[in-house]
Each structure stands twice: as structure tokens, then as C-alpha cells.
Scaffold this active site. Structure first.
Site, PDB file in Angstrom:
ATOM      1  N   ASP A 274      -6.771   3.287  12.879  1.00 19.72           N
ATOM      2  CA  ASP A 274      -6.720   3.817  11.648  1.00 19.72           C
ATOM      3  C   ASP A 274      -6.046   5.256  11.643  1.00 19.72           C
ATOM      4  O   ASP A 274      -6.461   5.897  12.663  1.00 19.72           O
ATOM      5  CB  ASP A 274      -7.787   3.719  10.623  1.00 19.72           C
ATOM      6  N   GLU A 481      -8.520   4.099  -8.854  1.00 21.87           N
ATOM      7  CA  GLU A 481      -9.285   3.386  -7.851  1.00 21.87           C
ATOM      8  C   GLU A 481      -8.237   3.228  -6.601  1.00 21.87           C
ATOM      9  O   GLU A 481      -7.212   2.938  -6.912  1.00 21.87           O
ATOM     10  CB  GLU A 481      -9.816   1.973  -8.315  1.00 21.87           C
TER      11      GLU A 481
END
Length: 735
Positions: A274, A481
Site C-alpha cells: 500500500d 466517510e
């Protein structure tokens, strides 16, 4: 001058290599240029010509060109969560991943991924033709996100396929097979299973968070979907997560990376970190003293590409300092170039059919139609008292209110592309009803607070009290979110939610709207479960529309006015309140998700209503089955209502008198079917020995002799949240 001449010649030769025609034969300078040789031979040859520095720089997500070998630059980072994302081209935007999960339709997801690969190929082909090789132009897509949505507070849960390992693995496999295609030689595009593993928030602490779960939870919940994609779907890539697992960063985990992924599962594809995750080794996890040690540790654990910063630059010094060998670097290089060769990036255009896909496929009619189909399929009807829905198209006046009623950002979710045209609920309702109906619109409130100058909610309600019906489109938003966001509003923090309750301002407005005495329809747009206990008790009709993509408004209007009969199902549990949830940082599955939650949910996993009624016959299956054998389960389903519609037939399994770690029940099969009014169909499932197995406390999966309860229906066999379909059960004994 002589040096400049040779540089120009090299550049000219490099540009000739990139030309779409392959008319010049076939006296190749290097073996790797010959498309008729086996890929392994070509990869070995290419890597043999690289210097150590060239090898290391090919392990960055932005791999530079090597003109002397005619190797073009390549950027590994691209996204296609629900359509090709983050590109300057206009692309088709399908519903957000959690909404696609609500379709419970693997075939639709497979088709969506195939169409997405088409658009990605078209963009890559055009970019190659024009000499562009930057970010979001390649064919290695860092999708799908198959982490388990274990807690509704996680802001990135919207990117997943929900809380169930079986549903997640089935839909993830459909996505991978659709995106990668079935050509015997070439990948259409390359998928990547992320984030490996045990990763689902909190967002603000993901760079230093250390997860330590039981072997049972690891193998019963967190790894099954990854196993399905790696072992069975043959996914091309895996992304390792930011967090640590049992004291080691996931990208440097002995257990996850070496023991399980590479050795036990025999994964041959590439692994990317990542973005910035290798920096975390020494900056946050403190498991490495410096960048050089972190880079070596990651490579030795099979992390082939570093996304983000420049820690992998130190691999040159790490080899010189004998922290790893150049041969170990070569292992990663060969994996990376194998993927590029499998994508056909070193072969003539006329030989790779995918390299000939034109830009005209972008937003093609078929793709747009499928975006609408999936938006339709994703909508979940949660409540419909007194047949409030569908609404009449002959209304004289309708009020459309709420922060999401005309928000063109919310419908697109996150990790999204940008379509030429999209529809909001307001736009679509106006289009549906035409000039014969007056449509009153007012945003009325923000997501978490009153609008400036509109604090009197009763006054807002009074302005629409003469409408024949009121549609309030609320919920939350991808502006609140998502991934590691700078958001600090009541109920939200850093991309996550601090409360799952519907923001109080929206409940207060709904109370005022109900007091008008007019029919009120509450439409939620959300990427996660919202607790709406007052609404569930008092509002006659509730629809969950998620983040529905470019066709979100059109699909919603079709449902509200009866032109489409909803059949979406919840891929997550909708809890009643925050009190139902364990600590957000607790990764134990105890009392989490429908498989282990001991309380009473507001709306259960798998729940969803229809405008028609379905009835189920008795389950047909043997009363006994031998260990190690497949079992066929079938049930007759009848549309007993007056409207044609789709039904999601779900099969659940419970082990009777089993050990304490067994789930309460677990989904083991689902099929979305269409039935005309009065039509009956026999639906069958095959239960494998793996489906009948339990994971013990040591993480071993075993078939255990004993009694098993099977339930088939349009929802879970839970009377407290049961939909309008009969759920039938049968006990079977494994001998």
C-alpha cells in the site's frame, strides 16, 4: 556531437519500438522482444540485461523507461473499484462496491468488470499511442478491496463487498475473472486483491496499528476471500496492508507473506505495498531501524513493488551491504515483468486483441445500460407499510428534500471516475413525472447541521405540508466517510464514523415531516450501515440507495414509482445503535456481523423487501451425507404476488451442537432470479465438503460429523427481521 548523435539514435529506436505497427521483422536484438518465445524465457532474458540500479527502479510504482533496451516506462498504480477511476477520460461509473454487493448477483459483477477492463484498455491503448505512461493509465488495477467490513464505523467499508466471507469471496472472484478475461495468453487487465490482510480501520491509526487475532478468526473470517481470489480466481496481484499483524508489518509478515501467500497458496503473481507502507516499517511500526533495512525486509517477504515514497531506492545499498542478494531482487523483477508480458505490453498491437480496443467503447450504450441495471439491483427496500410505495405518477405535487436529493458528488462514491452525464434523485423524479406534477425542492438541512437561516425545522415542514407525498433523501456522504480524510464533524473522524446513528438533524426533520400527516419516504444514501431506530418505527417507507453511481437517480425514481421492483439485499448488518458494537479497535469476531452477533439487529444481513410476495416449498436434500461428498440442495420458489420481480434466494447453514467457535449461521449459497407473477422455479445449490466444514481454534478447517440445519429463503431465518418471504429449514446429518 558524436555522443548526442548516439543518444538521438537510441531515442529514435526506442520510439520505433513503441510504434503500433510491427512491420519490421524479426531480427530481434534481444530474445525478450520475440513474441513467439515463452514468457518465462523472455522475462529471464530481459532481467539478465539489467543493471542493479535499473532493477531497483523497476520496483517503484512509477517504473522509468530504459531506452537502451527499448523498455517503456510503466506506472503500476491504477484504480477501477466501480469503473475506471481517476482518469482524465470520461468513463462509466457503476454503483459503489458495497452497493454492487447488495445486488447479490455475481454475473452482474462479472459483466461490470469486463466492461471496466474494456474501458481501461481503450484508455491505455490511446495513452500508449500518444506516448503517455503516467499514473492511472496502466493496466494493473489495485482492485478489488476484499477486506471484511467487520465494523460499520470503518469509512472504507464502502469499498468492500460487505461483512460475509462467502459473499465477499464469490463476488471478488466474479470481479477478477471479468477484469482479467479468459484469453489463454493475455490478461485483459490485471486485478489485485487488497488489503492483505486483517485490515479494516480505524483509519487514523492504520500506519501503526498492530492486529492480533485468533487463528480461528484469521482462517474463518479474514483470509477466506483472499484464498478464493489467490488460489481459485488466479488474481494477478495482491496488495499488502499498512497495519502490522502479530508484531510484523503486513508487507513484512513471515506468516502472511511467506508461509501462507507464497508457500501454502503458491501465489506466483506480484505483490505491491500500500502507498507508503514500507516507510511505516521504520517511521511508525519501528520494526526496522532505517529505510535500507525496511526495504530489504519487504523484498525478502515478497513485496515486489513499492507504492509511494522512495524507500526502495535504498535497495541498491542493501545489496551492497549484503542485507539481501541481487538474485533475491531478480525474483521480484521476474514477477513484475511476467505481468507486463502477460498484458501484452511488449508485443505487436495486431497480435494482442485487447490492444486494439478503441476509445469509442468509453461510456458505450451497453456500459451505461449496465450501470443502470446494477443501480436498480442494488436498491434495498427496508420498509413499506400500508403500500406507501410505489408512489403514483399522477401526484399533483411532491416534495423532494434533503442533503442528497440533488448532490452529484454523493452518488459517485469514492475511488470513482467521472461520467459525461449522471442523475440525481431530484433530476430523475422531475424527469419521471414531467410537467403534470409540481416538484418542490429544498435541501432543507446539511448532513450533520442545519442550513444557515433554516434552523426552524417545523417551518420547513410547513412549506411542503400541502404536497401529496414527501421524499426525504438523506443519509451520509463520501465527503464524510472514506480513506484517511480530514473530516471533523459530529459523528465522524478521520474518514471513520464515531457513531453509526443517522445524524440527529435529519431525524429531527423527519419527525417534523411526519407531523404533516402526509406520506413520507425516507431514502438513505450511504456506504455503510446507519442506525435508524426512530425511522424504522415511525416512517412508513424506507429505501437504501447507497452511492448508486451515474444512474443512481434514475434507478431510485424507477423504484419509487413502480417501474422497477426492488430486490437488493443488505451485505452488512444494520445495528440498532452504537451500544451494539464492540470496541472499534477489537478485531475479534465475537459478537460481530450476522455470523456472531447475539443481539437483535435493526435490519439483518441478507434482508430486503419486494413489491411482490415469494413463497418457498420444502428443501429437497438427502437426510444424510457422507463426509467428503458434495450435496445437492434444492427448493421451489413461487412468485405468489401480482407483480413480476426478482428474488434473492439465500441458503444458510448452522451446525447444531457444535463447538463454541461455530457461527450462529453462515451463508453458503445465493442466486438472484427473476419470476413473473405466478411463476415457480426450482433453485438448486451444491454444498461442497468445504461448505460443510468448521474452522477449529487452531485455524484448521474440518468436516465434523453431526447434524446441520439448512435454511433457504429470501432472508435469514430470523423471525425478528424476516422479509415477506417464507423461510424453510431442514436438518441434515453428516456421517
Amino acid at each position: 556531437m558524436k555522443k548526442n548523435f548516439f543518444n538521438l539514435a537510441a531515442v529514435a529506436a526506442f520510439l520505433l519500438f513503441l510504434l503500433p505497427s510491427w512491420s519490421v521483422k524479426k531480427h530481434f536484438q534481444y530474445q525478450f522482444q520475440d513474441p513467439d518465445l515463452p514468457i518465462e524465457t523472455r522475462v529471464n532474458d530481459l532481467v539478465s540485461h539489467l543493471t542493479l540500479e535499473e532493477k531497483v527502479y523497476q520496483m517503484l510504482n512509477a517504473a522509468p523507461a530504459i531506452p537502451r533496451l527499448y523498455i517503456p516506462a510503466y506506472n503500476w498504480w491504477n484504480e477501477c473499484l466501480h469503473g475506471v477511476a481517476r482518469t482524465s477520460f470520461k468513463t462509466t461509473v457503476y454503483p459503489q462496491a458495497i452497493a454492487m454487493a447488495a445486488t447479490f448477483d455475481a454475473n452482474s459483477l462479472h459483466q461490470m468488470a469486463d466492461y471496466t477492463a474494456e474501458e481501461g484498455r481503450a484508455i491505455n491503448n490511446e495513452s500508449t499511442r500518444t506516448g503517455k505512461t503516467g499514473i492511472y493509465l496502466g493496466l494493473t488495477y489495485w482492485t478489488p478491496n476484499i477486506n471484511i467490513f467487520r465494523d460499520p464505523r470503518w469509512g472504507r467499508g464502502q469499498e468492500t463487498y460487505g461483512e460475509d466471507p462467502y459473499l465477499t469471496g464469490t463476488l471478488g472472484k466474479a470481479f477478477v475473472s471479468g477484469l482479467q478475461g479468459n484469453d489463454p495468453k493475455y490478461l485483459k487487465a490485471a486485478a489485485c486483491a487488497k488489503h492483505y490482510a486483517i485490515h479494516s480501520g480505524p483509519e487514523p491509526s492504520r500506519h501503526e496499528f498492530d492486529v492480533n487475532v485468533s487463528d480461528h478468526d484469521l482462517w474463518d473470517t479474514y483470509l477466506p476471500a483472499f484464498h478464493e481470489l489467490v488460489v481459485n480466481a488466479k488474481v494477478a496481484g495482491v496488495m499488502c496492508a499498512y497495519n502490522a499483524f502479530k508484531g510484523q508489518p503486513c508487507c513484512g509478515s513471515d506468516m502472511l507473506m511467506n508461509n501462507i501467500l507464497r508457500n501454502e497458496w503458491n501465489f506466483k503473481g506480484y505483490v505491491t505495498s500500500d502507498c507508503g507502507a514500507i516507510d511505516d516499517f521504520y517511521e511508525h511500526h519501528k520494526t526496522s531501524p532505517d529505510a535500507e533495512s525496511a526495504a530489504a525486509d519487504a523484498v525478502l517477504h515478497g513485496t515486489d513493488v513499492e507504492c509511494g515514497k522512495v524507500t526502495y531506492h535504498s535497495l541498491i545499498q542493501a545489496v551492497q551491504d549484503k542485507k539481501l542478494t541481487e538474485d533475491q531482487i531478480n525474483v521480484s523483477l521476474k514477477r513484475l515483468f511476467t505481468i507486463r508480458f502477460r498484458l501484452g505490453l511488449f508485443d505487436p498491437v495486431e497480435q494482442v486483441k485487447f490492444a486494439q480496443i478503441p476509445l469509442s467503447v468509453l461510456e458505450s450504450p451497453a456500459h451505461q445500460e449496465h450501470a443502470l441495471k446494477m443501480a436498480h439491483q442494488s436498491i434495498v427496500l427496508l420498509k413499506n407499510e400500508q403500500q406507501t410505495l410505489p408512489l403514483s405518477k399522477k401526484l399533483k405535487k411532491i416534495a423532494v428534500l434533503g442533503p442528497n436529493a440533488n448532490d452529484s458528488i454523493t452518488v459517485l462514491g469514492n475511488y470513482n471516475g467521472h461520467p459525461t452525464k449522471l442523475s440525481t434523485p431530484l433530476q430523475a423524479i422531475k424527469e419521471k413525472l414531467g410537467s403534470g406534477t409540481e416538484v418542490l425542492y429544498d435541501k432543507a438541512v446539511n448532513f450533520t447541521a442545519a442550513l444557515t437561516g433554516k434552523t426552524d425545522l417545523k417551518a420547513i415542514a410547513d412549506q411542503v405540508k400541502d404536497a401529496d407525498a414527501i421524499v426525504f433523501v438523506g443519509g451520509i456522504s463520501p465527503k464524510l466517510e472514506g480513506e484517511e480524510m480530514k473530516v471533523n464533524q459530529p459523528g465522524f473522524n478521520g474518514g471513520d464514523r464515531t457513531s453509526i446513528a443517522l445524524p440527529e438533524i435529519q431525524t429531527n426533520l423527519l419527525k417534523a415531516l411526519k407531523a404533516t400527516g402526509k406520506p413520507v419516504v425516507f431514502v438513505m444514501m450511504t456506504g455503510s450501515a446507519i442506525a435508524t431506530p426512530w425511522e424504522a418505527e415511525n416512517i412508513p417507507a424506507i429505501v437504501n440507495a447507497w452511492y448508486g453511481g451515474q444512474a443512481a437517480g434514475t434507478a431510485l425514481a424507477d423504484v419509487l414509482f413502480g417501474d422497477y421492483n426492488p430486490a437488493g439485499r443488505l451485505p452488512v448488518t444494520f445495528y440498532k445503535s452504537d451500544e451494539d458494537l464492540p470496541s472499534f479497535t477489537d478485531y475479534s469476531m465475537n459478537n460481530r456481523t450476522y455470523r456472531y452477533f447475539k443481539g437483535k439487529p435493526l435490519y439483518a444481513f441478507g434482508y430486503g423487501l419486494s413489491y411482490t410476495t415469494f413463497k418457498y416449498g420444502e428443501i429437497q436434500t438427502p437426510t444424510q451425507v457422507a463426509v467428503g461428498k458434495n450435496t445437492i440442495v434444492s427448493v421451489k420458489v413461487t412468485n405468489a404476488g401480482k407483480m413480476d420481480g426478482e428474488e434473492v434466494v439465500q441458503l444458510y447453514l448452522s451446525h447444531l451442537k457444535s463447538n463454541a467457535t461455530a457461527p450462529i449461521r453462515a451463508l453458503k449459497g445465493f442466486k438472484r432470479i427473476f419470476l413473473k407473477a405466478g411463476e415457480t422455479r426450482n433453485v438448486s445449490f451444491t454444498l461442497t465438503p468445504q461448505d460443510l466444514s468448521l474452522v477449529d481454534e487452531q485455524g484448521n478447517s474440518k468436516e465434523i460429523p453431526g447434524s446441520i440445519m439448512l435454511n433457504a429463503g429470501g432472508s435469514q431465518p430470523d423471525a425478528q427481521t424476516q422479509a415477506s418471504k417464507k423461510t424453510v429449514g431442514k436438518v441434515m446429518r453428516v456421517m
